[in-house]
Design a protein around this motif. Structure first.
Motif, PDB file in Angstrom:
ATOM      1  N   UNK A  46       5.379   9.347  -8.173  1.00  0.00           N
ATOM      2  CA  UNK A  46       6.102   9.315  -6.895  1.00  0.00           C
ATOM      3  C   UNK A  46       6.771   7.950  -6.694  1.00  0.00           C
ATOM      4  N   UNK A  47       6.028   6.882  -6.937  1.00  0.00           N
ATOM      5  CA  UNK A  47       6.609   5.537  -6.792  1.00  0.00           C
ATOM      6  C   UNK A  47       7.669   5.272  -7.866  1.00  0.00           C
ATOM      7  N   UNK A  55      12.246  -3.046  -1.462  1.00  0.00           N
ATOM      8  CA  UNK A  55      12.792  -4.404  -1.450  1.00  0.00           C
ATOM      9  C   UNK A  55      12.124  -5.278  -2.506  1.00  0.00           C
ATOM     10  N   UNK A  56      10.800  -5.157  -2.634  1.00  0.00           N
ATOM     11  CA  UNK A  56      10.074  -5.932  -3.641  1.00  0.00           C
ATOM     12  C   UNK A  56       9.970  -5.075  -4.899  1.00  0.00           C
ATOM     13  N   UNK A  57      10.590  -5.499  -5.999  1.00  0.00           N
ATOM     14  CA  UNK A  57      10.635  -4.651  -7.204  1.00  0.00           C
ATOM     15  C   UNK A  57       9.282  -4.574  -7.904  1.00  0.00           C
ATOM     16  N   UNK A 150       4.220  -2.171  -1.912  1.00  0.00           N
ATOM     17  CA  UNK A 150       5.095  -1.014  -1.719  1.00  0.00           C
ATOM     18  C   UNK A 150       4.599  -0.149  -0.559  1.00  0.00           C
ATOM     19  N   UNK A 151       3.289   0.050  -0.478  1.00  0.00           N
ATOM     20  CA  UNK A 151       2.746   0.835   0.643  1.00  0.00           C
ATOM     21  C   UNK A 151       2.983   0.125   1.963  1.00  0.00           C
ATOM     22  N   UNK A 152       2.823  -1.199   1.954  1.00  0.00           N
ATOM     23  CA  UNK A 152       3.058  -1.962   3.180  1.00  0.00           C
ATOM     24  C   UNK A 152       4.506  -1.832   3.632  1.00  0.00           C
ATOM     25  N   UNK A 153       5.424  -1.757   2.669  1.00  0.00           N
ATOM     26  CA  UNK A 153       6.831  -1.592   3.017  1.00  0.00           C
ATOM     27  C   UNK A 153       7.072  -0.229   3.664  1.00  0.00           C
ATOM     28  N   UNK A 154       6.434   0.819   3.110  1.00  0.00           N
ATOM     29  CA  UNK A 154       6.550   2.138   3.727  1.00  0.00           C
ATOM     30  C   UNK A 154       5.942   2.128   5.124  1.00  0.00           C
TER      31      UNK A 154
END
Length: 213
Positions: A46-47, A55-57, A150-154
């Motif tokens: 999924x990711x 934003x953070x690769x 990535x989860x924090x960005x979501x």
């Protein structure tokens, strides 16, 4: 294993904002609810399929390092976002003067979902740094694990979506058997996808023909 060969859980990719896209990792097949994030591999896939939107690769090594803890945290975030989207949609669709409906999201469930999202937002330090290598640009950075970042960005996007004016645009797809949500980005849009629109029109036509007979 190569990242390209990771098997996904079948969750639809509709191009919705990331929080809605994650919420839709619970979907239906022929009216039966399916969990699209059952295994670690499903989360990594999924990711992988969404990584250009962050934003953070993160790279292939990050995706191949997804753990059972990542699976649990991603599922928890998915369920929390889905709960709050459902609550928002129910509130918008509730007739004036109605105080509640069967199956409505309760206050305790809402509070628990809010805490899950806020906890995942707070856990990761993020900042932007200036880069001058190929011209001035701001690059997103984090010192935390990339999957947590990535989860924090979501989660942050979920806060902005559910706490902003776009909450009024959240809709549930009412096509037969569908349990997905979407952002109504066009006044005439009524379904999560063209396929659901076709299915709903076919069902409506069948019902009209049956009533006529």
């Amino acid at each position: 294993m190569r990242v390209e060969r990771l098997e996904g859980g079948g969750a639809p990719m509709l191009g919705e904002p990331l929080p809605i896209e994650l919420a839709n990792a619970s979907y239906a097949v022929r009216g039966t609810l399916v969990d699209g994030l059952q295994r670690v591999e499903h989360v990594a896939a999924w990711f992988r399929d969404q990584r250009d939107r962050f934003a953070v690769p993160f790279d292939d090594r990050d995706l191949l390092s997804v753990t059972a803890e990542d699976l649990a945290a991603t599922r928890a975030l998915r369920d929390a976002v889905r709960t709050l989207i459902k609550a928002a949609v129910q509130r918008a669709e509730m007739p004036p003067g109605t105080t509640g409906t069967v199956g409505a999201v309760g206050a305790a469930e809402t509070a628990a979902a809010v805490e899950v999202i806020n906890r995942q937002v707070r856990v990761v330090p993020r900042w932007r740094e200036l880069s001058w290598g190929e011209g001035p640009q701001a690059l997103a950075r984090s010192s935390a694990d990339l999957m947590a970042t990535a989860r924090a960005e979501i989660a942050q996007q979920a806060v902005d979506l559910l706490g902003g004016s776009d909450i009024a645009l959240l809709k549930a797809c009412h096509a037969p058997g569908c349990v997905l949500y979407f952002l109504k980005d066009h006044p005439r849009r009524e379904w999560c996808s063209a396929a659901c629109g076709n299915r709903a029109r076919a069902a409506r036509h069948y019902k009209n023909v049956k009533q006529t007979r």
